[in-house]
Design an enzyme around this catalytic site. Structure first.
Site, short mmCIF file in Angstrom:
data_model
loop_
_atom_site.label_atom_id
_atom_site.label_comp_id
_atom_site.label_asym_id
_atom_site.label_seq_id
_atom_site.Cartn_x
_atom_site.Cartn_y
_atom_site.Cartn_z
N GLY A 11 0.83 -1.21 0.00
CA GLY A 11 0.00 0.00 0.00
C GLY A 11 0.86 1.25 0.00
N ARG A 72 0.97 -5.08 -5.61
CA ARG A 72 0.85 -6.29 -4.79
C ARG A 72 1.27 -7.42 -5.74
NH1 ARG A 72 -0.80 -4.04 0.25
NH2 ARG A 72 -2.60 -2.71 -0.05
N ASP A 103 4.46 -4.26 6.36
CA ASP A 103 4.98 -5.52 6.90
C ASP A 103 5.11 -6.60 5.82
OD1 ASP A 103 2.23 -5.58 6.73
OD2 ASP A 103 1.91 -6.59 8.65
N THR A 125 3.95 2.87 5.59
CA THR A 125 2.56 2.39 5.51
C THR A 125 1.71 3.29 6.39
OG1 THR A 125 1.02 0.65 6.17
CG2 THR A 125 3.13 0.65 7.30
N ASP A 127 -0.68 2.28 8.02
CA ASP A 127 -1.19 1.47 9.13
C ASP A 127 -0.37 1.57 10.43
OD1 ASP A 127 -3.02 0.62 7.31
OD2 ASP A 127 -2.43 -1.48 7.28
N ASP A 129 1.95 -0.32 11.44
CA ASP A 129 1.93 -1.64 12.10
C ASP A 129 3.22 -2.44 11.92
OD1 ASP A 129 1.67 -2.08 9.41
OD2 ASP A 129 0.05 -3.54 9.57
N ARG A 162 -27.11 12.54 15.87
CA ARG A 162 -26.97 11.20 15.31
C ARG A 162 -25.75 10.46 15.84
NH1 ARG A 162 -28.34 12.65 9.10
NH2 ARG A 162 -30.46 11.83 9.08
N GLY A 170 -6.43 0.24 8.36
CA GLY A 170 -5.55 -0.41 9.32
C GLY A 170 -5.92 -1.88 9.27
N ARG A 171 -5.36 -2.54 8.27
CA ARG A 171 -5.76 -3.92 7.96
C ARG A 171 -5.89 -4.79 9.21
NH1 ARG A 171 -2.35 -6.18 3.13
NH2 ARG A 171 -0.84 -5.10 4.42
N ARG A 243 -25.56 6.27 11.11
CA ARG A 243 -25.02 6.57 9.78
C ARG A 243 -23.57 6.05 9.75
NH1 ARG A 243 -29.63 7.54 9.15
NH2 ARG A 243 -30.57 9.24 7.95
N ARG A 252 -5.10 7.20 2.12
CA ARG A 252 -3.77 6.84 1.59
C ARG A 252 -3.15 7.96 0.75
NH1 ARG A 252 -3.93 0.83 0.44
NH2 ARG A 252 -3.25 1.27 -1.67
P1 ADP Z 1 2.38 -4.00 2.69
O1 ADP Z 1 3.84 -3.97 2.41
O2 ADP Z 1 1.76 -2.65 2.56
O3 ADP Z 1 2.04 -4.70 3.98
P2 ADP Z 1 1.51 -6.40 1.19
O4 ADP Z 1 1.21 -7.20 2.39
O5 ADP Z 1 0.55 -6.46 0.06
O6 ADP Z 1 1.66 -4.82 1.52
O7 ADP Z 1 2.94 -6.84 0.67
C1 ADP Z 1 3.52 -6.17 -0.43
C2 ADP Z 1 4.27 -7.13 -1.27
O8 ADP Z 1 5.37 -7.68 -0.53
C3 ADP Z 1 3.50 -8.36 -1.74
O9 ADP Z 1 2.63 -8.09 -2.80
C4 ADP Z 1 4.64 -9.27 -2.13
O10 ADP Z 1 5.20 -8.89 -3.37
C5 ADP Z 1 5.66 -8.99 -1.01
N1 ADP Z 1 5.49 -9.97 0.07
C6 ADP Z 1 4.51 -10.02 0.99
N2 ADP Z 1 4.65 -11.09 1.80
C7 ADP Z 1 5.75 -11.75 1.39
C8 ADP Z 1 6.43 -12.94 1.80
N3 ADP Z 1 5.99 -13.69 2.81
N4 ADP Z 1 7.55 -13.29 1.12
C9 ADP Z 1 8.01 -12.55 0.10
N5 ADP Z 1 7.40 -11.43 -0.35
C10 ADP Z 1 6.30 -11.03 0.28
O1 F6P Z 2 -1.75 -1.66 4.20
C1 F6P Z 2 -2.28 -0.40 3.97
C2 F6P Z 2 -3.75 -0.48 3.61
O2 F6P Z 2 -4.13 0.83 3.27
C3 F6P Z 2 -4.66 -1.09 4.68
O3 F6P Z 2 -4.95 -0.18 5.69
C4 F6P Z 2 -5.85 -1.49 3.85
O4 F6P Z 2 -6.57 -2.52 4.43
C5 F6P Z 2 -5.20 -1.98 2.60
O5 F6P Z 2 -3.97 -1.31 2.49
C6 F6P Z 2 -6.02 -1.73 1.35
O6 F6P Z 2 -5.33 -2.29 0.31
P1 F6P Z 2 -5.61 -2.14 -1.26
O7 F6P Z 2 -4.48 -1.32 -1.78
O8 F6P Z 2 -5.55 -3.52 -1.75
O9 F6P Z 2 -6.94 -1.50 -1.44
#
Ligand code: ADP
Ligand code: F6P
Length: 321
Positions: A11, A72, A103, A125, A127, A129, A162, A170-171, A243, A252
């Site tokens: 993200g 992704r 992460d 990110t 998030d 996190d 309301r 924040g996944r 609501r 984002r």
């Molecule tokens: P974020 O970095 O925002 O948490 P993602 O969880 O979608 O977003 O991870 C981003 C990218 O990192 C994934 O699309 C993939 O290319 C890579 N990735 C995620 N998890 C793994 C993993 N366990 N091993 C290797 N690459 C990973």
């Molecule tokens: O990891 C960042 C984040 O914005 C999360 O808070 C949210 O759940 C997710 O990405 C949304 O992802 P996408 O880019 O697939 O819509």
């Protein structure tokens, strides 16, 4: 190290561009060439790589999103994908890689490290996190965007007496909800890290009304459930005429705050310094207790866990009623 690579992944987050700018300019300052990789790990495997100049990062500090694009790319979880990525890096003579992301992206960097390729992670990110850091790039901008929305929602909520549910991102983490909820004076904050009872939420809305409150704002982290689902549960208990506002991806985007730009600049510059000194293994940059820290990425991902500041939850319980 004479040539390093940089990518943004997962993200996007406001401030990623400021971090890339810092890496490029600090790299050039240190006599290191910096190569930009488009579309995160997808572009790495595809070899979508080019040299970045000082001018390529001009006019980027104030822009949200990431000019290196993001993706992704689940295929990077496979050994085949990871080895192909290393092959591309070696083809371009790139000796170390800076990964800016969340992460998931850190897991990608961690995988490369385990294959013996040097990496440095920069936490980016909304998030917030990521283990090993109190704050990530993009979080401050996101909570200020949410705060602006809560302030606006409060106006209309008061006019109509309301209850509003504001669903925030924040996944799996409650940081955005906690910080924006406290800052926005929310009556309730619902996060994945804390149990809640829907009956108690309903009671507190009723008590608020009895005490003369003209609105009730519930900030809900998406990791708990969706806003419409939460509203349906409340409506089963009483006819609250709830609501729902799902803030979604506006959280984002946008120009990064000063805090995010400064954090990004410091993290980016530090990443170059550590790659220059440590030519092997994987590291990640963070800020802990207001000090810039460099952690081992394997240790961070295997042994550390991100925990939001739950004191904020307690505080809100005390001052929001
Ligand atoms: P974020 O970095 O925002 O948490 P993602 O969880 O979608 O977003 O991870 C981003 C990218 O990192 C994934 O699309 C993939 O290319 C890579 N990735 C995620 N998890 C793994 C993993 N366990 N091993 C290797 N690459 C990973
Ligand atoms: O990891 C960042 C984040 O914005 C999360 O808070 C949210 O759940 C997710 O990405 C949304 O992802 P996408 O880019 O697939 O819509």
């Amino acid at each position: 190290m004479k040539r390093i690579g940089i990518l943004t992944s997962g993200g996007d987050a406001p401030g990623m561009n400021a971090a890339v700018r810092a890496v490029v300019r600090k790299g050039i300052h240190e006599g290191i060439e910096v190569y930009g990789i488009n579309y995160g790990f997808a572009g790495l495997v595809a070899g979508d790589i080019r040299k970045l100049t000082r001018r390529d990062v001009g006019d980027k500090i104030s822009r949200g999103g990431t000019f290196l694009y993001s993706a992704r790319y689940p295929e990077f979880k496979t050994k085949e994908g990871q080895l192909k990525g290393i092959e591309q890096l070696e083809k371009f003579g790139i000796e170390g890689l800076v990964v800016i992301g969340g992460d998931g992206s850190y897991m990608g960097a961690y995988a490369l490290t385990k294959h013996g390729y040097p990496t440095v992670g920069i936490p980016g990110t909304i998030d917030n996190d990521i283990p090993g850091t109190d704050f990530t790039i993009g979080f401050d901008t996101a909570i200020n965007t949410v705060l602006d929305a809560i302030d606006k929602i409060r106006d209309t909520a008061t006019s109509h007496v309301r209850t509003f549910i504001v669903e925030v991102m924040g996944r799996n983490a409650g940081d955005i909800a906690l910080w924006s909820g406290v800052a926005g004076g929310a009556e309730q904050i619902i996060v994945p890290e804390m149990d809640y009872s829907i009956e108690e939420v309903a009671d507190s809305i009723r008590e608020g009304r009895e005490k003369g409150k003209k609105h009730s704002i519930i900030v809900l982290a998406e990791g708990v459930m969706s806003g419409p689902e939460f509203a349906a549960k409340l409506e089963e208990i009483d006819n609250f005429h709830v609501r729902v506002s799902v803030l979604g991806h506006i959280q984002r985007g946008g120009s990064p705050t000063a805090r995010d730009r400064v954090l990004a600049s410091i993290f980016g510059s530090k990443a170059v310094e550590v790659l220059k000194e440590h030519q092997e293994g994987g590291l990640c940059i963070g800020i802990l207790d207001n000090k810039i820290v460099v952690n081992d990425i394997i240790d961070t991902l295997e042994n550390k866990k991100h925990v939001p500041d739950l004191e904020l939850y307690k505080l809100n319980e005390e001052i929001s009623k």
